[in-house]
Design a protein around this motif. Sequence first.
Motif, short mmCIF file in Angstrom:
data_model
loop_
_atom_site.label_atom_id
_atom_site.label_comp_id
_atom_site.label_asym_id
_atom_site.label_seq_id
_atom_site.Cartn_x
_atom_site.Cartn_y
_atom_site.Cartn_z
N GLU A 473 0.85 -1.19 0.00
CA GLU A 473 0.00 0.00 0.00
C GLU A 473 0.89 1.24 0.00
O GLU A 473 1.97 1.23 0.58
CB GLU A 473 -0.91 0.00 1.24
N ASN A 474 0.38 2.29 -0.67
CA ASN A 474 1.06 3.58 -0.57
C ASN A 474 2.49 3.56 -1.05
O ASN A 474 3.37 4.13 -0.42
CB ASN A 474 1.06 4.02 0.90
N PHE A 475 2.78 2.87 -2.14
CA PHE A 475 4.14 2.86 -2.68
C PHE A 475 4.33 4.09 -3.54
O PHE A 475 3.54 4.37 -4.44
CB PHE A 475 4.38 1.60 -3.52
N GLU A 476 5.39 4.80 -3.25
CA GLU A 476 5.66 6.01 -4.01
C GLU A 476 6.47 5.66 -5.26
O GLU A 476 7.50 4.97 -5.18
CB GLU A 476 6.45 7.00 -3.15
N ILE A 477 6.00 6.12 -6.42
CA ILE A 477 6.73 5.86 -7.67
C ILE A 477 6.73 7.13 -8.53
O ILE A 477 6.03 8.10 -8.21
CB ILE A 477 6.12 4.69 -8.48
N VAL A 478 7.49 7.08 -9.61
CA VAL A 478 7.52 8.17 -10.59
C VAL A 478 7.03 7.62 -11.92
O VAL A 478 7.56 6.62 -12.41
CB VAL A 478 8.95 8.72 -10.77
N VAL A 479 6.00 8.25 -12.50
CA VAL A 479 5.49 7.84 -13.81
C VAL A 479 5.37 9.07 -14.69
O VAL A 479 4.70 10.04 -14.31
CB VAL A 479 4.11 7.15 -13.70
N ASP A 480 6.04 9.03 -15.84
CA ASP A 480 6.03 10.16 -16.76
C ASP A 480 6.40 11.46 -16.04
O ASP A 480 5.76 12.49 -16.19
CB ASP A 480 4.64 10.27 -17.41
N GLY A 481 7.41 11.36 -15.17
CA GLY A 481 7.91 12.54 -14.48
C GLY A 481 7.08 12.99 -13.30
O GLY A 481 7.41 13.98 -12.65
N GLN A 482 6.03 12.25 -13.00
CA GLN A 482 5.09 12.64 -11.95
C GLN A 482 5.23 11.72 -10.74
O GLN A 482 5.19 10.50 -10.89
CB GLN A 482 3.69 12.51 -12.55
N PHE A 483 5.39 12.31 -9.54
CA PHE A 483 5.39 11.48 -8.34
C PHE A 483 3.97 11.14 -7.95
O PHE A 483 3.05 11.94 -8.14
CB PHE A 483 6.06 12.21 -7.17
N GLY A 484 3.77 9.96 -7.41
CA GLY A 484 2.45 9.57 -6.96
C GLY A 484 2.54 8.25 -6.23
O GLY A 484 3.64 7.73 -5.99
N THR A 485 1.39 7.69 -5.86
CA THR A 485 1.40 6.44 -5.10
C THR A 485 0.55 5.38 -5.79
O THR A 485 -0.38 5.69 -6.53
CB THR A 485 0.86 6.65 -3.68
N VAL A 486 0.89 4.16 -5.52
CA VAL A 486 0.13 3.02 -6.01
C VAL A 486 -0.04 2.03 -4.87
O VAL A 486 0.70 2.04 -3.89
CB VAL A 486 0.83 2.30 -7.18
N ALA A 487 -1.06 1.17 -5.03
CA ALA A 487 -1.27 0.08 -4.08
C ALA A 487 -1.61 -1.16 -4.88
O ALA A 487 -2.12 -1.07 -5.99
CB ALA A 487 -2.41 0.42 -3.13
N GLY A 488 -1.32 -2.32 -4.33
CA GLY A 488 -1.67 -3.57 -5.00
C GLY A 488 -0.63 -4.63 -4.72
O GLY A 488 0.50 -4.31 -4.30
N THR A 489 -1.00 -5.88 -4.97
CA THR A 489 -0.03 -6.95 -4.81
C THR A 489 1.10 -6.79 -5.83
O THR A 489 2.14 -7.42 -5.70
CB THR A 489 -0.69 -8.34 -4.93
N SER A 490 0.89 -5.92 -6.83
CA SER A 490 1.94 -5.56 -7.78
C SER A 490 3.13 -4.90 -7.09
O SER A 490 4.24 -4.90 -7.63
CB SER A 490 1.41 -4.55 -8.80
N CYS A 491 2.91 -4.30 -5.92
CA CYS A 491 4.02 -3.72 -5.15
C CYS A 491 4.73 -4.83 -4.37
O CYS A 491 5.94 -4.76 -4.13
CB CYS A 491 3.50 -2.71 -4.13
N SER A 492 3.97 -5.82 -3.95
CA SER A 492 4.49 -6.83 -3.03
C SER A 492 5.41 -7.83 -3.70
O SER A 492 6.42 -8.24 -3.12
CB SER A 492 3.32 -7.57 -2.37
N SER A 493 5.05 -8.24 -4.93
CA SER A 493 5.86 -9.26 -5.60
C SER A 493 7.28 -8.76 -5.90
O SER A 493 8.26 -9.46 -5.59
CB SER A 493 5.16 -9.77 -6.86
N PRO A 494 7.47 -7.54 -6.48
CA PRO A 494 8.84 -7.07 -6.68
C PRO A 494 9.61 -6.91 -5.37
O PRO A 494 10.82 -7.14 -5.33
CB PRO A 494 8.66 -5.69 -7.34
#
Length: 573
Positions: A473-494
């Motif tokens: 939950e609440n993983f901070e990432i950069v997409v297209d130069g924009q900071f933001g957050t994502v959540a999901g098991t997509s964060c957990s597997s990496p």
Amino acid sequence: MVLATSFFASLLLLATAKLTAPRTMVVHESRAAPAQGFVQSGAAPAEQQLTLRIALKQNNIAGLETELYKVSDPASELYGQHLTLEEVTEFVKPTDETLAAVSSWLSENNIDAKPVTPAGDMLEIKIPVSQANDLLSAEFSVFTHIETGKTIIRTLQYSLPAPLTQHVEFFHPTTIFAPPLASMPKFVAASPAKRATPGSDDLPRFMHLDYDPCELYGIPTTPATQKSNTLGVAGFIDEWANQEDLTEFLTNLRTDINPSTTFGLETLDGGSNPQNRSQAGVEADLDIQYTVGLATGVPVTFISAGDDNPDGLNGFLDMILLLINDPNRPSVLTTSYSFQAETDLTLSVATNLCNMYMQLGALGTSLLFSSGDGGVSGGQPQSCGNYVPVFPGTCPYITSVGSTGGINQNPGINEIGSSFSSGGFSNYFAIPDYQAADVAAYIAWIDSLGTIPEDGRFNRSGRGFPDVSAQGENFEIVVDGQFGTVAGTSCSSPTFASVIALLNDELVAAGKPVLGFLNPFLYSSVGRAALNDVQFGDNFGCGTDGFFGHAGWDAVTGLGTPNYTALRTAVGL
Ligand SMILES: *[C@@H]1O[C@H](CO)[C@@H](O)[C@H](O)[C@H]1NC(C)=O
Ligand SMILES: *[C@@H]1O[C@H](CO)[C@@H](O)[C@H](O)[C@H]1NC(C)=O
Ligand SMILES: *[C@@H]1O[C@H](CO)[C@@H](O)[C@H](O)[C@H]1NC(C)=O
């Protein structure tokens, strides 16, 4: 003369008999209707070319499973002695009888087949629809996926000549209707659009809005040293990983890593990784940033599957084929995509693909998959009565990773299973030995609670998933130069995959084999003791609360989250 004539005549008779005798055709696979979400929109054009795969019976897949457990179980003398490709091939290649039966049938029909696996247990043919209809007594038609408008050619039924049914597992794609893959964690752009100056008080903490996963799990930040030990990141459905986004992520969130650290690229099925920043994918950027950014110094390869998928599975099977064939295959592969339901695949295809994961595990690669983001309702939230198990999470030969969030109490960890974290029990795969006691204990606990909503909605003899979990939950990432957050098991597997890759780095440096297929180790008394048992949370869905976290293995967080320090000792470092 007479003799010769009658000999010739009988030969002719034989040949004619072979050509004209009606073969008994036996229905091999069928379904009553296309899968939900698809409509039939007419016959397939007779002259259109189809690429079909033929899966042949493998000579000793049970033998390979026995070997896999021998090399993956820490209690075994052969632990860590992964198989060579030649050894794996001996188990999965078809018998000479199978090869002869199938190749003579194909050549009678003037069809060229080429093997697509080193063992020759899967063949590929290209024939027009009209010939496929004749060959298989099928009715190939065009079907439209209503939501996306994408069309596919499938048949609701096909048959094989009776003598061939014992040699052929399936023709593919025929009766399978896989909707688009589930992934796509939602990206919530930060406001203001750019990250504030690092170090200022209103800022999220390093790496992760709630905690630093390195601190939380004790993941080392000193660089790995073994260049031969690589971490693969699977990319599908035109999700592309952007280097500039990675650089910006490292510059701001891993200031101790060289910001120009890059990643390798391997492609299949026409895949690519264009670097126009506007084409960066949320999933791909997340997966790359939380592998390069967590598995410090481990060489990371982005493996990008394109849209030209002769495997009929969005490249899922072709990617495994590529890695089986690759002598420099990664020792860990993380995949943050799944099908939305086990039933998106036919049992035969799911079993074949799961057995391919078994091959890769036997070769020494750890396979980690996100468990899915729909709680008990599948890969994504959807309406349901019975709970919806998710493939590949239900395959016994992979490690399924669920999600946690929650509060970091100092001292100690108090994580909670995420409500979206998919988990449950397979309808396709039976409970493997390594988790039999855990599943039995968990189901006994559910039963002890009395009549609860999940009763009757899941399969008590199915493989339980996920196996483990990590923050999601609440993983901070950069997409297209924009900071933001994502959540999901997509964060957990990496995240979990990075832990395994770093352990492998230390193992290789110490002259020891990499971990390979993880589950027998993780479920062993030594393995589970090195995980933080997460006992709270529930994964709601299908109008119920779903499963609940509990002491020991549970169907929300599996055995729990990693403790690197403890894992180091557990793997013998
Ligand atoms: C990148 O993509 C955007 C949007 O599609 C386009 O306007 C731009 O021209 C592209 N840039 C390059 C260098 O191709
Ligand atoms: C339950 O799981 C078992 C083991 O995989 C399977 O054989 C059985 O068919 C499943 N039952 C249902 C109703 O799907
Ligand atoms: C992780 O394991 C180490 C060594 O076994 C132990 O000292 C530490 O308390 C564990 N951390 C947590 C959060 O349980």
